[in-house]
Design a protein around this motif. Structure first.
Motif, mmCIF file in Angstrom:
data_model
loop_
_atom_site.group_PDB
_atom_site.id
_atom_site.type_symbol
_atom_site.label_atom_id
_atom_site.label_comp_id
_atom_site.label_asym_id
_atom_site.label_seq_id
_atom_site.Cartn_x
_atom_site.Cartn_y
_atom_site.Cartn_z
ATOM 1 N N ASN A 185 -14.241 2.899 -11.060
ATOM 2 C CA ASN A 185 -13.318 3.580 -11.825
ATOM 3 C C ASN A 185 -12.952 4.917 -11.278
ATOM 4 O O ASN A 185 -11.622 5.359 -11.309
ATOM 5 N N ILE A 186 -13.847 5.435 -10.569
ATOM 6 C CA ILE A 186 -13.941 6.672 -9.640
ATOM 7 C C ILE A 186 -12.909 6.707 -8.720
ATOM 8 O O ILE A 186 -11.597 7.297 -8.648
ATOM 9 N N ILE A 187 -12.844 5.399 -7.866
ATOM 10 C CA ILE A 187 -12.027 5.304 -6.835
ATOM 11 C C ILE A 187 -10.697 4.879 -7.303
ATOM 12 O O ILE A 187 -9.704 5.614 -6.648
ATOM 13 N N GLU A 188 -10.444 4.320 -8.537
ATOM 14 C CA GLU A 188 -9.250 3.847 -8.769
ATOM 15 C C GLU A 188 -8.444 5.113 -9.280
ATOM 16 O O GLU A 188 -7.277 5.065 -9.386
ATOM 17 N N SER A 189 -9.215 6.333 -9.901
ATOM 18 C CA SER A 189 -8.487 7.411 -10.585
ATOM 19 C C SER A 189 -8.466 8.504 -9.730
ATOM 20 O O SER A 189 -7.902 9.429 -9.987
ATOM 21 N N ILE A 190 -9.323 8.690 -8.556
ATOM 22 C CA ILE A 190 -9.458 9.682 -7.689
ATOM 23 C C ILE A 190 -7.882 9.882 -7.014
ATOM 24 O O ILE A 190 -7.072 9.145 -6.772
ATOM 25 N N SER A 191 -7.600 11.421 -6.963
ATOM 26 C CA SER A 191 -6.397 11.887 -6.391
ATOM 27 C C SER A 191 -6.147 11.459 -4.900
ATOM 28 O O SER A 191 -5.113 11.571 -4.598
ATOM 29 N N GLU A 192 -7.249 11.232 -4.300
ATOM 30 C CA GLU A 192 -7.073 10.888 -2.959
ATOM 31 C C GLU A 192 -6.802 9.449 -2.701
ATOM 32 O O GLU A 192 -7.464 8.678 -3.292
ATOM 33 N N GLY A 193 -6.063 9.186 -1.491
ATOM 34 C CA GLY A 193 -5.915 7.831 -1.285
ATOM 35 C C GLY A 193 -6.906 7.030 -0.673
ATOM 36 O O GLY A 193 -7.636 7.801 0.124
ATOM 37 N N ILE A 194 -7.560 6.052 -1.226
ATOM 38 C CA ILE A 194 -8.708 5.138 -0.450
ATOM 39 C C ILE A 194 -8.194 4.006 -0.027
ATOM 40 O O ILE A 194 -7.820 3.244 -0.750
ATOM 41 N N ILE A 195 -8.493 3.915 1.207
ATOM 42 C CA ILE A 195 -8.401 2.174 1.798
ATOM 43 C C ILE A 195 -9.625 1.732 2.440
ATOM 44 O O ILE A 195 -10.373 2.684 3.458
ATOM 45 N N PHE A 211 -8.680 -3.358 0.487
ATOM 46 C CA PHE A 211 -8.496 -2.764 -1.000
ATOM 47 C C PHE A 211 -7.637 -1.357 -0.558
ATOM 48 O O PHE A 211 -7.938 -0.730 0.277
ATOM 49 N N VAL A 212 -6.978 -1.170 -1.644
ATOM 50 C CA VAL A 212 -6.122 0.347 -1.699
ATOM 51 C C VAL A 212 -6.122 0.563 -3.108
ATOM 52 O O VAL A 212 -6.178 -0.039 -3.897
ATOM 53 N N ASN A 213 -6.537 1.987 -3.333
ATOM 54 C CA ASN A 213 -6.350 2.627 -4.721
ATOM 55 C C ASN A 213 -5.063 3.040 -4.917
ATOM 56 O O ASN A 213 -4.108 2.872 -4.098
ATOM 57 N N PRO A 214 -4.597 3.101 -6.212
ATOM 58 C CA PRO A 214 -3.200 3.720 -6.631
ATOM 59 C C PRO A 214 -2.577 4.852 -5.759
ATOM 60 O O PRO A 214 -1.763 4.919 -5.598
ATOM 61 N N ARG A 271 4.064 1.727 -1.146
ATOM 62 C CA ARG A 271 4.217 0.433 -1.187
ATOM 63 C C ARG A 271 3.026 -0.032 -2.255
ATOM 64 O O ARG A 271 2.312 0.824 -2.600
ATOM 65 N N SER A 272 3.281 -1.050 -2.692
ATOM 66 C CA SER A 272 2.216 -1.459 -3.871
ATOM 67 C C SER A 272 0.872 -1.932 -2.991
ATOM 68 O O SER A 272 0.931 -2.356 -1.857
ATOM 69 N N ALA A 273 -0.002 -2.158 -4.113
ATOM 70 C CA ALA A 273 -1.326 -2.540 -3.340
ATOM 71 C C ALA A 273 -1.160 -4.059 -2.845
ATOM 72 O O ALA A 273 -1.944 -4.397 -1.893
ATOM 73 N N LYS A 274 -0.403 -4.754 -3.644
ATOM 74 C CA LYS A 274 -0.198 -6.340 -3.457
ATOM 75 C C LYS A 274 0.341 -6.337 -1.782
ATOM 76 O O LYS A 274 0.137 -7.164 -1.027
ATOM 77 N N GLU A 275 1.480 -5.399 -1.316
ATOM 78 C CA GLU A 275 1.773 -5.660 -0.387
ATOM 79 C C GLU A 275 1.004 -4.945 0.820
ATOM 80 O O GLU A 275 1.193 -5.491 1.788
ATOM 81 N N LEU A 276 0.126 -4.162 0.393
ATOM 82 C CA LEU A 276 -0.743 -3.637 1.685
ATOM 83 C C LEU A 276 -1.778 -4.579 1.859
ATOM 84 O O LEU A 276 -2.403 -4.559 3.072
ATOM 85 N N VAL A 277 -2.636 -5.108 0.929
ATOM 86 C CA VAL A 277 -3.860 -5.958 1.131
ATOM 87 C C VAL A 277 -3.403 -6.924 2.050
ATOM 88 O O VAL A 277 -2.623 -7.776 1.807
ATOM 89 N N GLY A 278 -4.470 -7.193 3.307
ATOM 90 C CA GLY A 278 -4.221 -8.311 3.803
ATOM 91 C C GLY A 278 -3.348 -8.023 5.159
ATOM 92 O O GLY A 278 -3.374 -8.884 6.219
ATOM 93 N N LYS A 279 -2.876 -6.731 5.306
ATOM 94 C CA LYS A 279 -2.047 -6.406 6.291
ATOM 95 C C LYS A 279 -2.958 -5.520 7.298
ATOM 96 O O LYS A 279 -3.928 -4.959 6.671
ATOM 97 N N CYS A 280 -2.444 -5.613 8.448
ATOM 98 C CA CYS A 280 -3.204 -4.575 9.263
ATOM 99 C C CYS A 280 -2.833 -3.278 9.369
ATOM 100 O O CYS A 280 -1.405 -3.126 9.215
ATOM 101 N N LEU A 281 -3.505 -2.276 9.349
ATOM 102 C CA LEU A 281 -3.133 -0.706 9.120
ATOM 103 C C LEU A 281 -2.091 -0.327 10.568
ATOM 104 O O LEU A 281 -1.261 0.245 9.841
ATOM 105 N N ILE A 282 -2.194 -0.821 11.559
ATOM 106 C CA ILE A 282 -1.412 -0.597 12.592
ATOM 107 C C ILE A 282 -0.002 -0.881 12.521
ATOM 108 O O ILE A 282 1.114 -0.552 12.829
#
Length: 390
Positions: free
Chosen positions: A138-148, A158-161, A169-180
């Protein structure tokens, strides 16, 4: 008054039920006894126990079948099989069904109480672990900082909102992709170097740049930590903070000595401009809001500043002097507001040079209080997970 751990006793022998109940009551447990499997299943629905002591031979169903049904409905209940008809096969089956332990009759009561105590402790620890895990989520989902969260290869797990918003991008677009693949090609060497550092067990902090939909740069400060399992690097957790406003403010100050710039005034990050003699030259509204001190109270003050805490003032002052003498480097500090409440910030002090001369220093703060609290909770959760695995 503390709550006594509930223990379910399932045995068709009434004398055994009475004896065990009396012993457990004397040892500060809350026993409930039933003669068969049907009554046991009804009881766990009404009052879930911490543990169950189950006789192998019951009239309406086998103890093994009951264990399977209990673990299916309430996996948290620790089941201890008690039997006078011990066999290697039944012991193996009980453990495979999820039983905590298997005890043969006649048993030593002290040994039984020891096993029961450990079973209850395990159940409590697992319950606390799940509670913390849910709380942390719940904290990670609501935290103001981005978490990856990335795996060892740099693939996003995983990415938080907040992170999805930062990366547009949406979380669905990001999960499974390489950060680079998310950042421009000229940022890939920075990301790969960070993955290598974390694989060595090192925390790191660095800056990345990407472009928004209008082609304008967005600057992100990244703070990453590795996580290992059984000594092997499994991936990392990183926080992402938008520092674009601060970078643009630094550029504006390089070009002009005016402090009325809308970039400084509207920056979401607290900013204080410091003269070479450590006196405060300017503070922006975000700093006033975070500390509770007004600009009128701060301008002209020299170090030590009122936001330094008494407990950490020596360390903070040392970090401050180093930061003034060196190139920009982010430092985490615990500070205090006007009311004495503590908060955490990541401070970066950048010299502002005009015609090659350092005229003053821009101290940019990022409030990381939420992140520090989340890290503390995650550390507790990790310690609990290690404890449960031993």
């Amino acid at each position: 008054m503390h709550e006594k751990p509930a223990i379910l006793i399932v045995d068709d022998d009434s004398n055994q039920r009475i004896t065990l109940s009396d012993i457990l009551k004397a040892k500060d447990y809350g026993p409930v006894s039933v003669p068969g499997g049907k009554e046991a299943l009804e009881e766990i629905e009404k009052n879930p126990p911490a543990a169950a002591l189950i006789d192998l031979k019951l009239k309406d169903m086998s103890g093994l079948k009951l264990i399977g049904k209990i673990k299916q409905r309430l996996p948290d209940v620790e089941c201890i099989m008690i039997t006078g008809y011990a066999s290697r096969e039944s012991a193996i089956e009980a453990i495979n069904l999820g039983a905590y332990s298997y005890i043969e009759k006649p048993y030593d009561i002290d040994q039984l109480l020891l096993i029961l105590r450990r079973a209850v402790e395990k159940q409590k620890a697992e319950e606390e672990y799940r509670r913390l895990k849910e709380f942390n989520q719940n904290i990670i989902e609501s935290i103001s900082e981005g978490i990856i969260v990335e795996d060892a290869a740099g693939t996003i797990q995983f990415v938080n909102p907040a992170a999805a918003t930062l990366l547009n991008r949406s979380a669905k677009e990001l999960v499974g992709k390489c950060l680079i693949d998310i950042f421009p090609p000229d940022q890939r060497s920075i990301i790969n170097a960070a993955i290598e550092r974390r694989a060595r067990g090192e925390d790191d902090r660095y800056e990345l740049r990407l472009l928004d939909e209008h082609g304008q740069p967005i600057y992100l400060m990244v703070s990453g930590s590795p996580w290992h399992e059984s000594g092997q690097f499994k991936g990392s957790l990183a926080t992402y903070i938008d520092v674009t406003a601060s970078r643009l403010a630094e550029k504006a100050l390089q070009e002009s000595e005016g402090f009325g710039s809308s970039l400084l005034e509207s920056s979401p990050n607290p900013i204080v401009v410091i003269n070479p003699d450590t006196s405060v030259r300017y503070v922006n509204p975000a700093l006033e809001k975070l500390t509770g001190f007004s600009s009128g109270e701060l301008v002209g003050l020299k170090a030590p500043y009122p936001w330094w805490t008494e407990e950490t003032s020596q360390k903070t002052e040392a970090s401050f002097k180093i930061a003034l003498a060196k190139s920009p480097e982010a430092v985490e500090e615990i500070l205090q507001n006007k009311e004495g409440g503590n908060f955490w910030v990541e401070v970066t002090i950048t010299p502002i040079r005009i015609d090659g001369v350092s005229k003053y220093y821009l101290s940019n703060w990022v409030d990381i209080t939420d992140r520090k609290q989340a890290q503390d909770l995650l550390r507790i959760q990790s310690d609990l997970a290690i404890h449960l695995s031993t």
